[in-house]
Design a protein around this motif. Structure first.
Motif, PDB file in Angstrom:
ATOM      1  N   CYS A 245      36.175  32.609  41.210  1.00  0.00           N
ATOM      2  CA  CYS A 245      36.163  33.257  42.523  1.00  0.00           C
ATOM      3  C   CYS A 245      34.741  33.730  42.781  1.00  0.00           C
ATOM      4  O   CYS A 245      34.214  34.535  42.009  1.00  0.00           O
ATOM      5  N   VAL A 246      34.145  33.201  43.839  1.00  0.00           N
ATOM      6  CA  VAL A 246      32.810  33.631  44.224  1.00  0.00           C
ATOM      7  C   VAL A 246      32.866  34.200  45.627  1.00  0.00           C
ATOM      8  O   VAL A 246      33.808  33.955  46.381  1.00  0.00           O
ATOM      9  N   ALA A 247      31.849  34.969  45.967  1.00  0.00           N
ATOM     10  CA  ALA A 247      31.845  35.647  47.253  1.00  0.00           C
ATOM     11  C   ALA A 247      30.566  35.361  48.012  1.00  0.00           C
ATOM     12  O   ALA A 247      29.507  35.177  47.425  1.00  0.00           O
ATOM     13  N   SER A 248      30.694  35.350  49.331  1.00  0.00           N
ATOM     14  CA  SER A 248      29.530  35.309  50.203  1.00  0.00           C
ATOM     15  C   SER A 248      29.631  36.475  51.170  1.00  0.00           C
ATOM     16  O   SER A 248      30.715  36.842  51.612  1.00  0.00           O
TER      17      SER A 248
ATOM     18  N   VAL B 242      49.892  28.394  44.441  1.00  0.00           N
ATOM     19  CA  VAL B 242      48.554  28.579  44.992  1.00  0.00           C
ATOM     20  C   VAL B 242      48.035  29.911  44.463  1.00  0.00           C
ATOM     21  O   VAL B 242      48.725  30.928  44.546  1.00  0.00           O
ATOM     22  N   TYR B 243      46.846  29.873  43.894  1.00  0.00           N
ATOM     23  CA  TYR B 243      46.241  31.060  43.314  1.00  0.00           C
ATOM     24  C   TYR B 243      45.150  31.580  44.249  1.00  0.00           C
ATOM     25  O   TYR B 243      44.281  30.826  44.692  1.00  0.00           O
ATOM     26  N   TYR B 244      45.207  32.887  44.505  1.00  0.00           N
ATOM     27  CA  TYR B 244      44.275  33.534  45.410  1.00  0.00           C
ATOM     28  C   TYR B 244      43.496  34.611  44.674  1.00  0.00           C
ATOM     29  O   TYR B 244      44.053  35.317  43.827  1.00  0.00           O
ATOM     30  N   CYS B 245      42.229  34.785  45.024  1.00  0.00           N
ATOM     31  CA  CYS B 245      41.541  35.980  44.580  1.00  0.00           C
ATOM     32  C   CYS B 245      41.433  36.934  45.765  1.00  0.00           C
ATOM     33  O   CYS B 245      41.418  36.526  46.929  1.00  0.00           O
ATOM     34  N   ALA B 246      41.395  38.209  45.446  1.00  0.00           N
ATOM     35  CA  ALA B 246      41.375  39.256  46.442  1.00  0.00           C
ATOM     36  C   ALA B 246      40.446  40.372  45.973  1.00  0.00           C
ATOM     37  O   ALA B 246      40.279  40.576  44.767  1.00  0.00           O
ATOM     38  N   ALA B 247      39.863  41.076  46.941  1.00  0.00           N
ATOM     39  CA  ALA B 247      38.858  42.080  46.610  1.00  0.00           C
ATOM     40  C   ALA B 247      39.089  43.373  47.367  1.00  0.00           C
ATOM     41  O   ALA B 247      39.566  43.372  48.506  1.00  0.00           O
ATOM     42  N   THR B 248      38.733  44.480  46.718  1.00  0.00           N
ATOM     43  CA  THR B 248      38.653  45.768  47.365  1.00  0.00           C
ATOM     44  C   THR B 248      37.421  46.469  46.818  1.00  0.00           C
ATOM     45  O   THR B 248      37.117  46.372  45.628  1.00  0.00           O
ATOM     46  N   ILE B 249      36.702  47.192  47.679  1.00  0.00           N
ATOM     47  CA  ILE B 249      35.441  47.782  47.239  1.00  0.00           C
ATOM     48  C   ILE B 249      35.712  48.978  46.323  1.00  0.00           C
ATOM     49  O   ILE B 249      36.633  49.769  46.542  1.00  0.00           O
TER      50      ILE B 249
ATOM     51  N   ALA C 212      46.784  46.520  47.957  1.00  0.00           N
ATOM     52  CA  ALA C 212      45.590  47.185  47.434  1.00  0.00           C
ATOM     53  C   ALA C 212      44.298  46.478  47.817  1.00  0.00           C
ATOM     54  O   ALA C 212      43.217  47.024  47.608  1.00  0.00           O
ATOM     55  N   TYR C 213      44.387  45.278  48.396  1.00  0.00           N
ATOM     56  CA  TYR C 213      43.207  44.459  48.618  1.00  0.00           C
ATOM     57  C   TYR C 213      43.065  44.078  50.074  1.00  0.00           C
ATOM     58  O   TYR C 213      44.050  43.789  50.756  1.00  0.00           O
ATOM     59  N   GLU C 214      41.821  44.061  50.534  1.00  0.00           N
ATOM     60  CA  GLU C 214      41.551  43.792  51.942  1.00  0.00           C
ATOM     61  C   GLU C 214      41.008  42.383  52.187  1.00  0.00           C
ATOM     62  O   GLU C 214      41.211  41.825  53.255  1.00  0.00           O
ATOM     63  N   ASP C 215      40.287  41.870  51.231  1.00  0.00           N
ATOM     64  CA  ASP C 215      39.634  40.574  51.416  1.00  0.00           C
ATOM     65  C   ASP C 215      40.306  39.531  50.534  1.00  0.00           C
ATOM     66  O   ASP C 215      40.515  39.769  49.337  1.00  0.00           O
ATOM     67  N   TRP C 216      40.586  38.391  51.127  1.00  0.00           N
ATOM     68  CA  TRP C 216      41.318  37.345  50.425  1.00  0.00           C
ATOM     69  C   TRP C 216      40.633  35.997  50.606  1.00  0.00           C
ATOM     70  O   TRP C 216      40.059  35.707  51.668  1.00  0.00           O
TER      71      TRP C 216
END
Length: 123
Positions: A20-23, A89-96, A109-113
């Motif tokens: 999982c990478v982010a931009s 389907v596998y998803y990564c998710a992020a919260t600051i 718990a997560y806002e970005d998917w």
């Protein structure tokens, strides 16, 4: 924006490593989790890792087969001894920062998917 990769078709007992990478965000500032969703089922938490990497959490079904890790720019999910029931389907998710929800494997718990990567375990 999160992007997953590393999915594919694997035989039972095989292994995959998801990335999982982010931009647009500094990934090292975010706590990250992996979720999965199989057809006709609800999205479920697979594993999570805190923004500093010191705390990890796993769904019971992983049974010691999965390992989450991270470096500055990427979060990984190493999956071993895969079973047909891991197909999803596998998803990564992020919260600051830290996860404020009681359970770091809660979807809420997560806002970005990310858009997800398909994992199929079949002979």
């Amino acid at each position: 924006h999160l992007v997953e990769s590393g999915g594919g078709l694997v035989q039972p007992g095989g292994s995959l490593r998801l990335s999982c990478v982010a931009s647009g965000i500094t990934l090292s500032l975010y706590s990250i989790a992996w979720f999965r969703q199989a057809p006709g089922k609800e999205r479920e938490g697979v594993s999570s890792i805190s923004h500093r990497g010191g705390e990890t959490r796993y769904g019971e079904f992983t049974e010691g087969r999965f390992t989450i890790s991270r470096d500055r720019n990427t979060v990984y999910l190493e999956m071993n001894n895969l079973k047909p029931e891991d197909t999803a389907v596998y998803y990564c998710a992020a919260t600051i920062g830290i996860v404020v929800a009681p359970d770091p494997l809660e979807v809420e718990a997560y806002e970005d998917w990310g858009q997800g990567t398909q994992v199929t375990v079949s002979s």
